[in-house]
Design a protein around this motif. Sequence first.
Motif, PDB file in Angstrom:
ATOM      1  N   MET A   1       0.743  -1.226   0.042  1.00  0.00           N
ATOM      2  CA  MET A   1       0.090  -0.067  -0.016  1.00  0.00           C
ATOM      3  C   MET A   1       0.748   1.263   0.016  1.00  0.00           C
ATOM      4  O   MET A   1       1.952   1.114   0.702  1.00  0.00           O
ATOM      5  N   GLU A   2       0.387   2.122  -0.602  1.00  0.00           N
ATOM      6  CA  GLU A   2       0.970   3.493  -0.594  1.00  0.00           C
ATOM      7  C   GLU A   2       0.599   4.359   0.699  1.00  0.00           C
ATOM      8  O   GLU A   2      -0.539   4.145   1.049  1.00  0.00           O
ATOM      9  N   TYR A   3       1.279   5.454   1.008  1.00  0.00           N
ATOM     10  CA  TYR A   3       1.045   6.128   2.252  1.00  0.00           C
ATOM     11  C   TYR A   3       1.850   7.186   2.239  1.00  0.00           C
ATOM     12  O   TYR A   3       2.721   7.335   1.741  1.00  0.00           O
ATOM     13  N   TYR A   4       1.564   8.183   3.296  1.00  0.00           N
ATOM     14  CA  TYR A   4       2.060   9.392   3.568  1.00  0.00           C
ATOM     15  C   TYR A   4       2.793   9.105   5.143  1.00  0.00           C
ATOM     16  O   TYR A   4       1.862   8.566   5.676  1.00  0.00           O
ATOM     17  N   ILE A   5       4.008   9.744   5.411  1.00  0.00           N
ATOM     18  CA  ILE A   5       4.785   9.592   6.524  1.00  0.00           C
ATOM     19  C   ILE A   5       5.177  10.976   6.863  1.00  0.00           C
ATOM     20  O   ILE A   5       5.847  11.473   6.019  1.00  0.00           O
ATOM     21  N   SER A   6       5.038  11.271   8.042  1.00  0.00           N
ATOM     22  CA  SER A   6       5.419  12.702   8.560  1.00  0.00           C
ATOM     23  C   SER A   6       7.086  12.586   8.637  1.00  0.00           C
ATOM     24  O   SER A   6       7.743  11.746   8.624  1.00  0.00           O
ATOM     25  N   ASN A   7       8.137  13.367   8.587  1.00  0.00           N
ATOM     26  CA  ASN A   7       8.994  13.598   8.515  1.00  0.00           C
ATOM     27  C   ASN A   7       9.754  13.038   9.818  1.00  0.00           C
ATOM     28  O   ASN A   7      10.919  12.501   9.779  1.00  0.00           O
ATOM     29  N   ASP A   8       8.952  13.147  11.008  1.00  0.00           N
ATOM     30  CA  ASP A   8       9.669  12.507  12.198  1.00  0.00           C
ATOM     31  C   ASP A   8       8.957  11.220  12.401  1.00  0.00           C
ATOM     32  O   ASP A   8       9.519  10.434  13.248  1.00  0.00           O
ATOM     33  N   GLY A   9       8.212  10.695  11.395  1.00  0.00           N
ATOM     34  CA  GLY A   9       7.853   9.210  11.404  1.00  0.00           C
ATOM     35  C   GLY A   9       6.734   8.886  12.256  1.00  0.00           C
ATOM     36  O   GLY A   9       6.356   7.825  12.282  1.00  0.00           O
ATOM     37  N   ARG A  10       6.172   9.842  12.953  1.00  0.00           N
ATOM     38  CA  ARG A  10       5.107   9.547  13.855  1.00  0.00           C
ATOM     39  C   ARG A  10       3.591   9.500  13.219  1.00  0.00           C
ATOM     40  O   ARG A  10       2.717   8.859  13.712  1.00  0.00           O
ATOM     41  N   THR A  11       3.550  10.258  12.264  1.00  0.00           N
ATOM     42  CA  THR A  11       2.206  10.476  11.701  1.00  0.00           C
ATOM     43  C   THR A  11       2.035   9.826  10.358  1.00  0.00           C
ATOM     44  O   THR A  11       2.794  10.015   9.353  1.00  0.00           O
ATOM     45  N   ILE A  12       1.567   8.620  10.150  1.00  0.00           N
ATOM     46  CA  ILE A  12       1.135   7.901   8.948  1.00  0.00           C
ATOM     47  C   ILE A  12      -0.344   8.072   8.471  1.00  0.00           C
ATOM     48  O   ILE A  12      -1.037   7.721   9.581  1.00  0.00           O
ATOM     49  N   PHE A  13      -0.553   8.369   7.486  1.00  0.00           N
ATOM     50  CA  PHE A  13      -1.915   8.292   6.897  1.00  0.00           C
ATOM     51  C   PHE A  13      -1.804   7.916   5.234  1.00  0.00           C
ATOM     52  O   PHE A  13      -0.777   7.804   4.651  1.00  0.00           O
ATOM     53  N   MET A  14      -3.032   7.420   4.930  1.00  0.00           N
ATOM     54  CA  MET A  14      -3.260   7.311   3.323  1.00  0.00           C
ATOM     55  C   MET A  14      -4.425   8.040   2.955  1.00  0.00           C
ATOM     56  O   MET A  14      -5.344   8.461   3.579  1.00  0.00           O
ATOM     57  N   THR A  15      -4.496   8.495   1.584  1.00  0.00           N
ATOM     58  CA  THR A  15      -5.626   9.070   1.096  1.00  0.00           C
ATOM     59  C   THR A  15      -6.652   8.131   0.601  1.00  0.00           C
ATOM     60  O   THR A  15      -6.478   7.041   0.720  1.00  0.00           O
ATOM     61  N   GLN A  16      -7.958   8.762   0.745  1.00  0.00           N
ATOM     62  CA  GLN A  16      -9.149   7.604   0.063  1.00  0.00           C
ATOM     63  C   GLN A  16      -8.561   7.181  -1.224  1.00  0.00           C
ATOM     64  O   GLN A  16      -9.002   6.081  -1.444  1.00  0.00           O
ATOM     65  N   ASP A  17      -8.077   7.946  -2.039  1.00  0.00           N
ATOM     66  CA  ASP A  17      -7.634   7.310  -3.458  1.00  0.00           C
ATOM     67  C   ASP A  17      -6.756   6.110  -3.217  1.00  0.00           C
ATOM     68  O   ASP A  17      -6.748   5.138  -3.989  1.00  0.00           O
ATOM     69  N   GLN A  18      -5.631   6.303  -2.148  1.00  0.00           N
ATOM     70  CA  GLN A  18      -4.621   5.206  -2.178  1.00  0.00           C
ATOM     71  C   GLN A  18      -5.204   4.279  -1.727  1.00  0.00           C
ATOM     72  O   GLN A  18      -5.053   2.845  -1.837  1.00  0.00           O
ATOM     73  N   PHE A  19      -6.377   4.193  -0.507  1.00  0.00           N
ATOM     74  CA  PHE A  19      -7.234   3.139  -0.113  1.00  0.00           C
ATOM     75  C   PHE A  19      -7.743   2.490  -1.271  1.00  0.00           C
ATOM     76  O   PHE A  19      -7.952   1.245  -1.366  1.00  0.00           O
ATOM     77  N   ASP A  20      -8.549   3.104  -2.178  1.00  0.00           N
ATOM     78  CA  ASP A  20      -9.173   2.477  -3.309  1.00  0.00           C
ATOM     79  C   ASP A  20      -8.386   1.778  -4.278  1.00  0.00           C
ATOM     80  O   ASP A  20      -8.661   0.706  -4.574  1.00  0.00           O
ATOM     81  N   ASP A  21      -7.289   2.079  -4.336  1.00  0.00           N
ATOM     82  CA  ASP A  21      -6.211   1.622  -5.006  1.00  0.00           C
ATOM     83  C   ASP A  21      -5.809   0.352  -4.401  1.00  0.00           C
ATOM     84  O   ASP A  21      -5.920  -0.815  -5.188  1.00  0.00           O
ATOM     85  N   TYR A  22      -5.786   0.384  -3.061  1.00  0.00           N
ATOM     86  CA  TYR A  22      -5.349  -0.996  -2.293  1.00  0.00           C
ATOM     87  C   TYR A  22      -6.623  -1.979  -2.413  1.00  0.00           C
ATOM     88  O   TYR A  22      -6.179  -3.135  -2.591  1.00  0.00           O
ATOM     89  N   VAL A  23      -7.577  -1.462  -2.275  1.00  0.00           N
ATOM     90  CA  VAL A  23      -8.937  -2.380  -2.373  1.00  0.00           C
ATOM     91  C   VAL A  23      -9.020  -2.912  -3.708  1.00  0.00           C
ATOM     92  O   VAL A  23      -8.995  -4.230  -3.930  1.00  0.00           O
ATOM     93  N   LEU A  24      -8.643  -2.212  -4.810  1.00  0.00           N
ATOM     94  CA  LEU A  24      -8.794  -2.707  -6.176  1.00  0.00           C
ATOM     95  C   LEU A  24      -7.728  -4.008  -6.465  1.00  0.00           C
ATOM     96  O   LEU A  24      -7.933  -4.836  -6.986  1.00  0.00           O
ATOM     97  N   GLN A  25      -6.666  -3.674  -5.837  1.00  0.00           N
ATOM     98  CA  GLN A  25      -5.374  -4.499  -6.155  1.00  0.00           C
ATOM     99  C   GLN A  25      -5.259  -5.914  -5.103  1.00  0.00           C
ATOM    100  O   GLN A  25      -4.727  -6.779  -5.508  1.00  0.00           O
ATOM    101  N   ASN A  26      -6.286  -5.856  -3.996  1.00  0.00           N
ATOM    102  CA  ASN A  26      -6.003  -7.002  -3.165  1.00  0.00           C
ATOM    103  C   ASN A  26      -7.589  -7.540  -2.866  1.00  0.00           C
ATOM    104  O   ASN A  26      -7.171  -8.510  -1.899  1.00  0.00           O
TER     105      ASN A  26
END
Length: 123
Positions: free
Chosen positions: A83-108
């Motif tokens: 899965m694709e995701y975004y991570i903050s520079n300090d590594g503490r905050t991680i999230f994905m966008t709805q579009d990235q989640f949609d792509d994950y669902v389509l692939q898996n």
Amino acid sequence: MMNTKPPDQPRDTTPLSKWMMDTMTIVVYLLNSIANSMIKLVKKSDKPQLSYKGSTIIMLEDLAIGLNKTTRTIRKMRAEGKMEYYISNDGRTIFMTQDQFDDYVLQNFVNVTRDNYRAASPA
């Protein structure tokens, strides 16, 4: 002189009375626990909806809850490149966008309808 001690409560020592009092104590404790859990859920659901470039943001913890996985499993899936995701520079905050989640669902995941489920199931 005034007696400051409260009067003694009458004691009913029958086993049934003791069982009923113990049971009521447990019921009150469990109801209190349920109420506290519901309060926590309501507070979590009051989180503001954030977006990035018009796409809703899904936090790592919310993703884990929604997929019924642990955050550790989600981290493993990210490390494996599933899965694709975004991570903050300090590594503490991680999230994905709805579009990235949609792509994950389509692939898996496979979309199963009643018709193709019957066709795919063994006779």
